[in-house]
Write a protein that holds these residues in place. Sequence first.
Motif, PDB file in Angstrom:
ATOM      1  N   ASN A  81       0.875  -1.160  -0.056  1.00  0.00           N
ATOM      2  CA  ASN A  81       0.049   0.080  -0.012  1.00  0.00           C
ATOM      3  C   ASN A  81       0.872   1.266   0.105  1.00  0.00           C
ATOM      4  N   PHE A  82       1.501   1.634  -1.034  1.00  0.00           N
ATOM      5  CA  PHE A  82       2.581   2.674  -1.156  1.00  0.00           C
ATOM      6  C   PHE A  82       1.839   3.702  -1.894  1.00  0.00           C
ATOM      7  N   ASN A  83       0.483   3.721  -1.978  1.00  0.00           N
ATOM      8  CA  ASN A  83      -0.021   4.772  -3.035  1.00  0.00           C
ATOM      9  C   ASN A  83      -0.351   6.116  -2.182  1.00  0.00           C
ATOM     10  N   HIS A  84      -0.814   6.025  -0.795  1.00  0.00           N
ATOM     11  CA  HIS A  84      -1.042   7.154   0.003  1.00  0.00           C
ATOM     12  C   HIS A  84       0.015   7.273   1.155  1.00  0.00           C
ATOM     13  N   PHE A  85       0.621   8.401   1.163  1.00  0.00           N
ATOM     14  CA  PHE A  85       1.604   8.567   2.027  1.00  0.00           C
ATOM     15  C   PHE A  85       1.220   8.456   3.686  1.00  0.00           C
ATOM     16  N   LEU A  86      -0.084   8.662   3.886  1.00  0.00           N
ATOM     17  CA  LEU A  86      -0.438   8.381   5.305  1.00  0.00           C
ATOM     18  C   LEU A  86      -0.593   6.819   5.653  1.00  0.00           C
ATOM     19  N   ASN A  87      -1.010   6.030   4.576  1.00  0.00           N
ATOM     20  CA  ASN A  87      -0.840   4.547   4.899  1.00  0.00           C
ATOM     21  C   ASN A  87       0.436   4.111   5.138  1.00  0.00           C
ATOM     22  N   SER A  88       1.565   4.689   4.408  1.00  0.00           N
ATOM     23  CA  SER A  88       2.882   4.403   4.710  1.00  0.00           C
ATOM     24  C   SER A  88       3.285   4.906   6.263  1.00  0.00           C
ATOM     25  N   LEU A  89       2.848   6.072   6.333  1.00  0.00           N
ATOM     26  CA  LEU A  89       3.239   6.389   7.793  1.00  0.00           C
ATOM     27  C   LEU A  89       2.787   5.713   9.017  1.00  0.00           C
ATOM     28  N   LEU A  90       1.411   5.112   8.653  1.00  0.00           N
ATOM     29  CA  LEU A  90       0.810   4.369   9.827  1.00  0.00           C
ATOM     30  C   LEU A  90       1.408   3.033   9.907  1.00  0.00           C
TER      31      LEU A  90
ATOM     32  N   PHE B  16      16.600   3.238  28.252  1.00  0.00           N
ATOM     33  CA  PHE B  16      16.667   3.027  26.925  1.00  0.00           C
ATOM     34  C   PHE B  16      15.336   2.853  26.294  1.00  0.00           C
ATOM     35  N   LEU B  17      14.339   2.102  26.978  1.00  0.00           N
ATOM     36  CA  LEU B  17      13.284   2.043  26.278  1.00  0.00           C
ATOM     37  C   LEU B  17      12.257   3.232  26.580  1.00  0.00           C
ATOM     38  N   LEU B  18      12.549   4.104  27.314  1.00  0.00           N
ATOM     39  CA  LEU B  18      12.198   5.475  27.481  1.00  0.00           C
ATOM     40  C   LEU B  18      12.552   6.396  26.027  1.00  0.00           C
ATOM     41  N   PHE B  19      13.782   6.207  26.026  1.00  0.00           N
ATOM     42  CA  PHE B  19      14.403   7.051  24.838  1.00  0.00           C
ATOM     43  C   PHE B  19      13.842   6.512  23.621  1.00  0.00           C
ATOM     44  N   PHE B  20      13.795   5.176  23.420  1.00  0.00           N
ATOM     45  CA  PHE B  20      13.427   4.668  22.060  1.00  0.00           C
ATOM     46  C   PHE B  20      11.835   5.022  21.905  1.00  0.00           C
ATOM     47  N   PHE B  21      11.141   5.074  22.904  1.00  0.00           N
ATOM     48  CA  PHE B  21       9.413   5.522  22.818  1.00  0.00           C
ATOM     49  C   PHE B  21       9.764   7.101  22.349  1.00  0.00           C
ATOM     50  N   VAL B  22      10.335   7.819  22.794  1.00  0.00           N
ATOM     51  CA  VAL B  22      10.406   9.289  22.475  1.00  0.00           C
ATOM     52  C   VAL B  22      10.711   9.513  20.930  1.00  0.00           C
ATOM     53  N   LEU B  23      11.722   8.544  20.554  1.00  0.00           N
ATOM     54  CA  LEU B  23      12.037   8.513  19.133  1.00  0.00           C
ATOM     55  C   LEU B  23      11.222   8.336  18.256  1.00  0.00           C
ATOM     56  N   ILE B  24      10.339   7.379  18.687  1.00  0.00           N
ATOM     57  CA  ILE B  24       9.098   6.865  18.070  1.00  0.00           C
ATOM     58  C   ILE B  24       7.953   7.965  17.714  1.00  0.00           C
ATOM     59  N   VAL B  25       7.853   8.641  18.829  1.00  0.00           N
ATOM     60  CA  VAL B  25       6.926   9.828  18.955  1.00  0.00           C
ATOM     61  C   VAL B  25       7.437  10.886  17.704  1.00  0.00           C
ATOM     62  N   CYS B  26       8.440  11.147  17.947  1.00  0.00           N
ATOM     63  CA  CYS B  26       9.385  12.154  17.004  1.00  0.00           C
ATOM     64  C   CYS B  26       9.189  11.678  15.656  1.00  0.00           C
ATOM     65  N   GLU B  27       9.329  10.752  15.444  1.00  0.00           N
ATOM     66  CA  GLU B  27       9.341  10.180  14.096  1.00  0.00           C
ATOM     67  C   GLU B  27       7.987  10.212  13.543  1.00  0.00           C
ATOM     68  N   GLY B  28       6.832  10.141  14.215  1.00  0.00           N
ATOM     69  CA  GLY B  28       5.637  10.193  13.954  1.00  0.00           C
ATOM     70  C   GLY B  28       5.316  11.637  13.653  1.00  0.00           C
ATOM     71  N   VAL B  29       5.651  12.610  14.541  1.00  0.00           N
ATOM     72  CA  VAL B  29       5.406  13.933  14.274  1.00  0.00           C
ATOM     73  C   VAL B  29       6.030  14.413  13.039  1.00  0.00           C
ATOM     74  N   VAL B  30       7.296  14.104  12.820  1.00  0.00           N
ATOM     75  CA  VAL B  30       7.897  14.369  11.459  1.00  0.00           C
ATOM     76  C   VAL B  30       7.216  14.001  10.202  1.00  0.00           C
ATOM     77  N   GLY B  31       6.636  12.764  10.510  1.00  0.00           N
ATOM     78  CA  GLY B  31       6.048  12.337   9.256  1.00  0.00           C
ATOM     79  C   GLY B  31       4.734  12.959   9.082  1.00  0.00           C
ATOM     80  N   LEU B  32       3.999  13.195   9.967  1.00  0.00           N
ATOM     81  CA  LEU B  32       2.696  14.211  10.005  1.00  0.00           C
ATOM     82  C   LEU B  32       3.197  15.289   9.340  1.00  0.00           C
ATOM     83  N   SER B  33       4.023  16.082   9.798  1.00  0.00           N
ATOM     84  CA  SER B  33       4.284  17.421   9.625  1.00  0.00           C
ATOM     85  C   SER B  33       4.859  17.208   7.976  1.00  0.00           C
ATOM     86  N   LEU B  34       5.453  16.173   7.460  1.00  0.00           N
ATOM     87  CA  LEU B  34       5.700  16.341   6.235  1.00  0.00           C
ATOM     88  C   LEU B  34       4.561  15.910   5.345  1.00  0.00           C
ATOM     89  N   LEU B  35       3.617  15.070   5.884  1.00  0.00           N
ATOM     90  CA  LEU B  35       2.132  14.825   5.018  1.00  0.00           C
ATOM     91  C   LEU B  35       1.563  16.140   4.879  1.00  0.00           C
TER      92      LEU B  35
END
Length: 96
Positions: A23-32, A57-76
């Motif tokens: 499902n590479f058609n929509h950018f939002l599907n790829s982000l999800l 380390f788990l807390l740091f990794f979770f913060v990176l996951i959230v930051c990745e989601g925010v950057v993806g949504l801002s690019l969208l």
Amino acid sequence: MLSLSHISGLSMFLMGSLSVILNFNHFLNSLLSLELMALSVYLIASEILYLKGDEVFLLFFFVLIVCEGVVGLSLLIAGSYSHFTDYSKEFNSLVC
């Protein structure tokens, strides 16, 4: 021996990667799908690293996951405003 959380994490990762491929058609599907893959890696790492005492380390990794989601949504949002669509094939950077 693999536990139930390892098996579910691996199956979530495989479903996410298959969804990115198919499902590479929509950018939002790829982000999800990328978020699903990141959360499955977090699920697997949480069981492995929690037993070793690496909660920081788990807390740091979770913060990176959230930051990745925010950057993806801002690019969208930026891409939707500039190209008026969220189709991935419309984001051709070679065309001026």
